[in-house]
Design a protein around this motif. Structure first.
Motif, PDB file in Angstrom:
ATOM      1  N   LEU A 114       6.648  13.202  14.313  1.00  0.00           N
ATOM      2  CA  LEU A 114       6.836  12.881  12.899  1.00  0.00           C
ATOM      3  C   LEU A 114       8.308  12.642  12.584  1.00  0.00           C
ATOM      4  CD1 LEU A 114       4.344  15.363  11.179  1.00  0.00           C
ATOM      5  CD2 LEU A 114       3.997  12.944  11.705  1.00  0.00           C
ATOM      6  N   ASP A 115       9.171  13.456  13.196  1.00  0.00           N
ATOM      7  CA  ASP A 115      10.616  13.251  13.016  1.00  0.00           C
ATOM      8  C   ASP A 115      11.066  11.914  13.609  1.00  0.00           C
ATOM      9  OD1 ASP A 115      10.887  15.673  11.723  1.00  0.00           O
ATOM     10  OD2 ASP A 115      11.637  16.752  13.486  1.00  0.00           O
ATOM     11  N   LYS A 116      10.494  11.569  14.740  1.00  0.00           N
ATOM     12  CA  LYS A 116      10.853  10.327  15.430  1.00  0.00           C
ATOM     13  C   LYS A 116      10.640   9.117  14.524  1.00  0.00           C
ATOM     14  CE  LYS A 116       9.356   7.599  19.478  1.00  0.00           C
ATOM     15  NZ  LYS A 116       8.443   7.607  20.665  1.00  0.00           N
ATOM     16  N   TYR A 117       9.563   9.145  13.735  1.00  0.00           N
ATOM     17  CA  TYR A 117       9.237   8.008  12.874  1.00  0.00           C
ATOM     18  C   TYR A 117       9.579   8.275  11.401  1.00  0.00           C
ATOM     19  CZ  TYR A 117       6.885   6.201  16.988  1.00  0.00           C
ATOM     20  OH  TYR A 117       6.624   5.752  18.264  1.00  0.00           O
ATOM     21  N   ASN A 118      10.281   9.356  11.147  1.00  0.00           N
ATOM     22  CA  ASN A 118      10.726   9.716   9.790  1.00  0.00           C
ATOM     23  C   ASN A 118       9.559   9.780   8.804  1.00  0.00           C
ATOM     24  OD1 ASN A 118      12.723  10.432   7.900  1.00  0.00           O
ATOM     25  ND2 ASN A 118      12.931   8.320   7.191  1.00  0.00           N
ATOM     26  N   ILE A 119       8.456  10.394   9.244  1.00  0.00           N
ATOM     27  CA  ILE A 119       7.278  10.555   8.409  1.00  0.00           C
ATOM     28  C   ILE A 119       7.442  11.784   7.516  1.00  0.00           C
ATOM     29  CG2 ILE A 119       4.788  10.942   8.400  1.00  0.00           C
ATOM     30  CD1 ILE A 119       5.616   8.183   9.436  1.00  0.00           C
ATOM     31  N   ILE A 140       0.842  -1.196   0.000  1.00  0.00           N
ATOM     32  CA  ILE A 140       0.000   0.000   0.000  1.00  0.00           C
ATOM     33  C   ILE A 140       0.880   1.249   0.000  1.00  0.00           C
ATOM     34  CG2 ILE A 140      -1.929  -1.099   1.221  1.00  0.00           C
ATOM     35  CD1 ILE A 140      -1.024   0.420   3.755  1.00  0.00           C
ATOM     36  N   ALA A 141       0.280   2.358  -0.422  1.00  0.00           N
ATOM     37  CA  ALA A 141       0.880   3.674  -0.209  1.00  0.00           C
ATOM     38  C   ALA A 141       0.258   4.263   1.053  1.00  0.00           C
ATOM     39  CB  ALA A 141       0.629   4.578  -1.403  1.00  0.00           C
ATOM     40  N   TRP A 142       1.030   5.083   1.754  1.00  0.00           N
ATOM     41  CA  TRP A 142       0.544   5.670   3.013  1.00  0.00           C
ATOM     42  C   TRP A 142       0.878   7.151   3.025  1.00  0.00           C
ATOM     43  CZ3 TRP A 142       3.477   5.090   8.245  1.00  0.00           C
ATOM     44  CH2 TRP A 142       2.781   5.762   9.252  1.00  0.00           C
ATOM     45  N   CYS A 143      -0.166   7.975   3.054  1.00  0.00           N
ATOM     46  CA  CYS A 143      -0.003   9.435   3.086  1.00  0.00           C
ATOM     47  C   CYS A 143      -0.482   9.984   4.426  1.00  0.00           C
ATOM     48  CB  CYS A 143      -0.800  10.098   1.974  1.00  0.00           C
ATOM     49  SG  CYS A 143      -0.206   9.747   0.313  1.00  0.00           S
ATOM     50  N   GLU A 191       6.900  -3.373   3.667  1.00  0.00           N
ATOM     51  CA  GLU A 191       6.358  -3.193   2.317  1.00  0.00           C
ATOM     52  C   GLU A 191       5.251  -2.134   2.279  1.00  0.00           C
ATOM     53  OE1 GLU A 191       6.801  -7.387   0.096  1.00  0.00           O
ATOM     54  OE2 GLU A 191       5.401  -7.453   1.796  1.00  0.00           O
ATOM     55  N   VAL A 192       5.551  -0.983   2.887  1.00  0.00           N
ATOM     56  CA  VAL A 192       4.647   0.166   2.866  1.00  0.00           C
ATOM     57  C   VAL A 192       5.400   1.350   2.267  1.00  0.00           C
ATOM     58  CG1 VAL A 192       3.349   1.812   4.271  1.00  0.00           C
ATOM     59  CG2 VAL A 192       3.326  -0.625   4.859  1.00  0.00           C
ATOM     60  N   TRP A 193       4.775   2.008   1.300  1.00  0.00           N
ATOM     61  CA  TRP A 193       5.374   3.193   0.685  1.00  0.00           C
ATOM     62  C   TRP A 193       4.836   4.425   1.392  1.00  0.00           C
ATOM     63  CZ3 TRP A 193       3.698   5.870  -4.414  1.00  0.00           C
ATOM     64  CH2 TRP A 193       4.638   6.837  -4.773  1.00  0.00           C
ATOM     65  N   GLN A 194       5.572   4.927   2.372  1.00  0.00           N
ATOM     66  CA  GLN A 194       5.176   6.152   3.065  1.00  0.00           C
ATOM     67  C   GLN A 194       5.660   7.331   2.229  1.00  0.00           C
ATOM     68  OE1 GLN A 194       6.381   9.105   5.222  1.00  0.00           O
ATOM     69  NE2 GLN A 194       4.193   9.347   4.795  1.00  0.00           N
ATOM     70  N   THR A 195       4.714   8.127   1.737  1.00  0.00           N
ATOM     71  CA  THR A 195       5.051   9.152   0.763  1.00  0.00           C
ATOM     72  C   THR A 195       4.059  10.302   0.864  1.00  0.00           C
ATOM     73  OG1 THR A 195       5.534   9.484  -1.586  1.00  0.00           O
ATOM     74  CG2 THR A 195       3.650   8.069  -1.057  1.00  0.00           C
ATOM     75  N   ILE A 219       9.035  23.041   5.187  1.00  0.00           N
ATOM     76  CA  ILE A 219       9.822  23.149   3.958  1.00  0.00           C
ATOM     77  C   ILE A 219      11.249  22.658   4.186  1.00  0.00           C
ATOM     78  CG2 ILE A 219      10.789  24.764   2.274  1.00  0.00           C
ATOM     79  CD1 ILE A 219       8.260  26.493   2.711  1.00  0.00           C
ATOM     80  N   ASP A 220      11.836  23.040   5.319  1.00  0.00           N
ATOM     81  CA  ASP A 220      13.216  22.636   5.617  1.00  0.00           C
ATOM     82  C   ASP A 220      13.353  21.124   5.745  1.00  0.00           C
ATOM     83  OD1 ASP A 220      13.906  25.293   5.602  1.00  0.00           O
ATOM     84  OD2 ASP A 220      13.998  25.513   7.786  1.00  0.00           O
ATOM     85  N   ARG A 221      12.263  20.442   6.055  1.00  0.00           N
ATOM     86  CA  ARG A 221      12.285  18.979   6.157  1.00  0.00           C
ATOM     87  C   ARG A 221      11.997  18.304   4.812  1.00  0.00           C
ATOM     88  NH1 ARG A 221      11.219  20.830  11.156  1.00  0.00           N
ATOM     89  NH2 ARG A 221      11.586  19.489  12.984  1.00  0.00           N
TER      90      ARG A 221
END
Length: 318
Positions: free
Chosen positions: A101-106, A44-47, A293-297, A128-130
């Motif tokens: 969000l930074d903790k989990y690299n989202i 799956i993709a995950w937004c 197998e998750v596309w976090q995007t 933006i900086d992220r």
């Protein structure tokens, strides 16, 4: 010229026969979709959508807002209580959520009200900086777009929103999230004229799909587990919200429909950033990031991948 479609009788305004009561996109049932293969064979993709909003204390006369988010003491001026609860999200909640969000690299998509970008540019720069995607989100949380506003006014609203964000973002904004899922009957057409590539205002699907407007793609944005819909409107307890979003993620992951499933998670700092709720966001992300197998995007990357996949299939079928 004002859009008068809402004042037409139903016999004129709505049509009979197959399909929808609008012409924005066709009805395509689940069994008739093209197959979409996500990058690296992901199931799956995950937004994740991080909404940055500004609630006006004294909005312009005639402004339309979602009445479900009114003040606890009713409608009055000045409603410092409701205004302050929203501002807690900008002063405190946003910064707590950044850390998680930074903790989990989202890498979320960030829909931003133009008034927030003007008043609190530091918040937008943090995103933006992220390297996070910035998307259009109207003027403010108290100025929804509906067919009650004139067409020139709506065009001016969209232009102001996009121009404000482009100035701080440094590049063109390509996605649009209507305030509280709001649109007029002309919004799609106007957004296509501004070069918008995707819209996330229709919680009617788990996969991206094409519209009838210059290649605009509809991207999933589920209201059924939106944090504000569940906790602010339906009054679910925060631990139950955690369970709901994790159950949705688990089902979509295991279903992994070949049409290209997209899991979405909406975050509003004024709500989830509160001290008694923030840990449930942490626990939800911990659970979701444990899946393989998750596309976090972001939403724009999903749009591009979907469009490219459909183009390749079209060429192969010729």
């Amino acid at each position: 010229m004002k859009d008068n479609s809402a004042n037409l009788s139903q016999t004129i305004r709505y049509r009979s026969g197959s399909g929808y009561d609008h012409n924005h996109f066709p009805f395509v049932p689940l069994k008739e979709r093209p197959n979409i293969i996500w990058p690296n064979g992901s199931k799956i993709a995950w937004c994740v959508y991080l909404f940055l909003e500004y609630l006006e204390l004294d909005p312009p006369e005639g402004s339309i807002r979602d009445p479900r988010y009114g003040g606890a003491l009713g409608s009055h001026f000045p409603d410092y209580l409701n205004y302050s609860v929203r501002e807690h999200g900008n002063r405190i909640g946003f910064w707590r959520i950044l850390d998680i969000l930074d903790k989990y690299n989202i890498k979320p998509t960030v829909p931003v009200n133009a008034m927030l970008a003007d008043r609190y540019p530091r918040m937008v720069h943090e995103c933006i900086d992220r390297g996070w995607e910035i998307a259009g989100h109207g003027i403010s949380a108290t100025q929804m777009i509906t067919s009650d506003i004139s067409l020139p006014k709506e065009k001016e609203t969209i232009a102001k929103s996009l121009e404000t964000l482009q100035k701080i973002y440094g590049k063109k904004v390509k996605g649009w999230f209507g305030q509280d899922y709001s649109q007029s009957t002309s919004t799609f057409k106007l957004l296509s004229e501004f070069g918008i590539e995707y819209v996330a205002d229709f919680p009617n699907d788990d996969s991206p799909y094409a519209t009838n407007y210059n290649g605009i793609i509809c991207i999933p944005n589920q209201s059924e587990w939106d944090d504000t819909q569940l906790m602010a409107v339906r009054r679910l307890m925060p631990w139950r919200w955690r369970d709901v979003v994790c159950e949705a993620f688990d089902y979509l992951y295991n279903e992994a429909h070949p049409s290209g499933t997209v899991m979405t998670l909406s975050i509003h700092p004024w709500l989830l950033g509160q001290a008694h709720r923030i840990k449930y966001l942490d626990e939800s992300l911990k659970k979701m990031t444990s899946y393989k197998e998750v596309w976090q995007t972001n939403a724009l990357e999903v749009t591009a991948h979907y469009r490219n996949s459909c183009t390749k299939q079209s060429v192969n079928n010729d």
